[in-house]
Write an enzyme that holds these catalytic residues in place. Structure first.
Site, PDB file in Angstrom:
ATOM      1  N   GLU A 122       6.612  14.234 -68.795  1.00 40.17           N
ATOM      2  CA  GLU A 122       7.164  15.843 -68.275  1.00 40.17           C
ATOM      3  C   GLU A 122       8.939  15.647 -68.935  1.00 40.17           C
ATOM      4  O   GLU A 122       9.325  16.325 -69.393  1.00 40.17           O
ATOM      5  CB  GLU A 122       7.279  15.588 -67.251  1.00 40.17           C
TER       6      GLU A 122
ATOM      7  N   HIS B  11       8.360  21.838 -76.376  1.00 43.02           N
ATOM      8  CA  HIS B  11       7.585  20.772 -75.162  1.00 43.02           C
ATOM      9  C   HIS B  11       6.649  20.287 -75.312  1.00 43.02           C
ATOM     10  O   HIS B  11       6.419  18.713 -74.986  1.00 43.02           O
ATOM     11  CB  HIS B  11       7.934  21.639 -73.687  1.00 43.02           C
ATOM     12  N   GLU B  12       5.989  20.886 -75.756  1.00 41.70           N
ATOM     13  CA  GLU B  12       4.503  19.395 -75.908  1.00 41.70           C
ATOM     14  C   GLU B  12       4.240  18.549 -77.340  1.00 41.70           C
ATOM     15  O   GLU B  12       3.686  17.898 -76.964  1.00 41.70           O
ATOM     16  CB  GLU B  12       3.379  20.665 -76.637  1.00 41.70           C
TER      17      GLU B  12
ATOM     18  N   HIS C  35       5.825  15.970 -75.379  1.00 40.10           N
ATOM     19  CA  HIS C  35       4.577  14.869 -74.764  1.00 40.10           C
ATOM     20  C   HIS C  35       3.714  14.242 -75.827  1.00 40.10           C
ATOM     21  O   HIS C  35       3.198  12.789 -75.843  1.00 40.10           O
ATOM     22  CB  HIS C  35       3.348  16.325 -74.686  1.00 40.10           C
TER      23      HIS C  35
END
Length: 492
Positions: A287, A257-258, A261
């Site tokens: 996101e 997830h990170e 980003h």
């Protein structure tokens, strides 16, 4: 030099200083000694005062007034547009209020962490009330008599309104509730993990998976923190994850997830560094990158086959017989307490709860003293489970302690954007799963970099997604994706 050249030189200097301020925040979460909290609050308050002074410097207004936008190219016009938006917005907020928000939220973060560890809402409530009071003051200064929540929302999703989000989320909620009920009532239920996974090995595997997704560790870091996050841009992007011995997915998928980003920030055109175009255009678009990396790619049947093989090599036999069963385990749905650990069906229900509650906090319809009761009642209604402790309830997220009111809805908006992007990416690369089976994300991430990431803040959020997909974003692709995926997994 022209007015535009002077403006951009000044803006890049301000952007570089803002990156330094951001690194203080990263250090606070990862390396800073606990006893340094008060000193760090003073440092961050001083940095914010300086940055606010630069962002509201009268010369910025003079340069903007002297620029003939019609003589500029597309990129320069976008730079002026974003600088003017920021200048007008910052000029409305008194400098002493901006510094006080920075100081109070820096201290509040530590108080929240201790209250969460002690399971004590009352230890955090006075501090949250202070943060909320300051954010209401800021919203009043920004709103010019308009909607307070809309005023705060613009920091995270320019152009969005709570009326528009409420309509979109209203279309999502009944379909999610229905799918959730069918999943939890299904005869077939994937197996859960029941094994101990060495936490040091989890970090090693997460680092490998991060690089598989194209995260450049020569320009980035991966560390551990209480709450996974990403910070920085350009050539210094830093992410954190967390580990739990019985739940390696927490580490692996928080990392992916990170990385979404981080790869967005690393993928922005280098010419935009330290300018308003030099980072993600909005938190919703940001996101979308983290969610498509984590979910549509990372939790897809093809890539989970690759992860399964990597986990077998790393941890040995952990009780899941094959890749197909593992795919079900990765995507196993349950009414858990924690937003960041939620499956794709429940996740947005977590966000909608926060979206509704924080609107009421900002507008004054809900007081901090009543927050815990309101949270617990809503959670029981939405999830059918009673909250057992504050760290699983209203103390689980760091966002409100640092003043991020208006941030939560961008998580669901990001899921909506990701649904649109996934459909378009797979239409453009119909055989992409053949790559993902081998852990090769190159073509998938290159498509995202070309159509989304490289542009930074050049286009407005909705315009960017529309350009990438060919259609105005709606919730329909996300709902179709979830229905197809979970119907297959649960044999509905």
């Amino acid at each position: 030099m022209t007015a535009y050249d002077d403006l951009m030189t000044f803006t890049r200097e301000t952007g570089a200083l803002a990156q330094v301020a951001g690194r203080l925040g990263w250090d606070q979460e990862t390396m800073m000694p606990r006893g340094a909290a008060q000193q760090r609050a003073a440092e961050m308050g001083a940095m914010e005062s300086m940055l606010h002074a630069r962002r509201t410097d009268p010369r910025v207004g003079e340069w903007l007034a002297a620029i003939n936008v019609d003589t500029l190219g597309q990129v320069a016009q976008a730079q002026v547009r974003e600088i003017k938006r920021s200048f007008d917005r910052n000029a409305k907020v008194p400098a002493d209020l901006a510094a006080e928000i920075a100081r109070v939220t820096s201290v509040a973060q530590g108080i929240w962490a201790e209250a969460r560890a002690n399971e004590s809402v009352k230890d955090f409530a006075p501090t949250l009330a202070d943060v909320l009071r300051l954010k209401r003051e800021e919203a009043s200064a920004l709103a010019d008599g308009g909607d307070l929540y809309d005023a705060l929302l613009q920091d995270y999703e320019p152009g969005a309104t709570r009326a528009g989000l409420t309509e979109m989320f209203g279309a999502l909620r009944p379909k999610l509730v229905d799918l959730r009920a069918r999943i939890l009532g299904a005869a077939h239920q994937p197996a859960a993990l029941d094994h101990h996974f060495d936490e040091a090995l989890q970090m090693q595997l997460s680092t490998k998976i991060a690089t598989d997704f194209g995260y450049d560790l020569t320009r980035g870091r991966l560390d551990k923190a209480v709450h996974p996050f990403s910070s920085g841009s350009g050539s210094d992007v830093r992410i954190t994850t967390r580990t739990a011995a019985r739940d390696p997915f927490n580490c692996l998928y928080s990392t992916i997830h990170e990385v979404g980003h981080a790869c967005y920030e690393q993928g922005v055109d280098a010419d935009y560094q330290f300018t308003p175009l030099g980072g993600g255009v909005s938190m919703g678009v940001h996101e979308s990158q983290s969610r498509i990396y984590e979910n549509q790619i990372g939790r897809g049947a093809a890539f989970t086959t690759y992860i399964y093989n990597q986990m077998r090599e790393t941890f040995g036999d952990f009780g899941i017989p094959d890749a197909q069963a593992f795919y079900g385990t990765v995507n196993r749905a349950s009414s858990g307490y924690i937003r960041t650990e939620a499956d794709e069906v429940h996740y947005n229900l977590h966000v909608l709860l926060r979206f509704d509650l924080e609107q009421d906090l900002v507008t004054g319809a809900l007081e901090v003293s009543d927050l815990e009761e309101a949270w617990n009642a809503r959670f029981l209604s939405d999830f059918g489970v009673a909250v057992d402790k504050p760290s699983n309830g209203c103390l689980q997220d760091v966002h409100w302690s640092v003043g991020l009111f208006g941030y939560f809805p961008t998580y669901t908006l990001g899921n909506v954007y990701a649904g649109c992007l996934n459909a378009a990416m797979r239409a453009a690369i119909p055989d992409v799963d053949a790559d993902l089976l081998r852990g090769d994300t190159t073509r998938a991430t290159a498509w995202l970099r070309e159509n989304v990431q490289q542009h930074g803040g050049l286009y407005q959020p909705v315009d960017l997604i529309t350009r990438a997909t060919g259609t105005i974003p709606t919730e329909a692709p996300l709902l179709a994706y979830l229905e197809q995926k979970f119907s297959a997994i649960y044999k509905l």
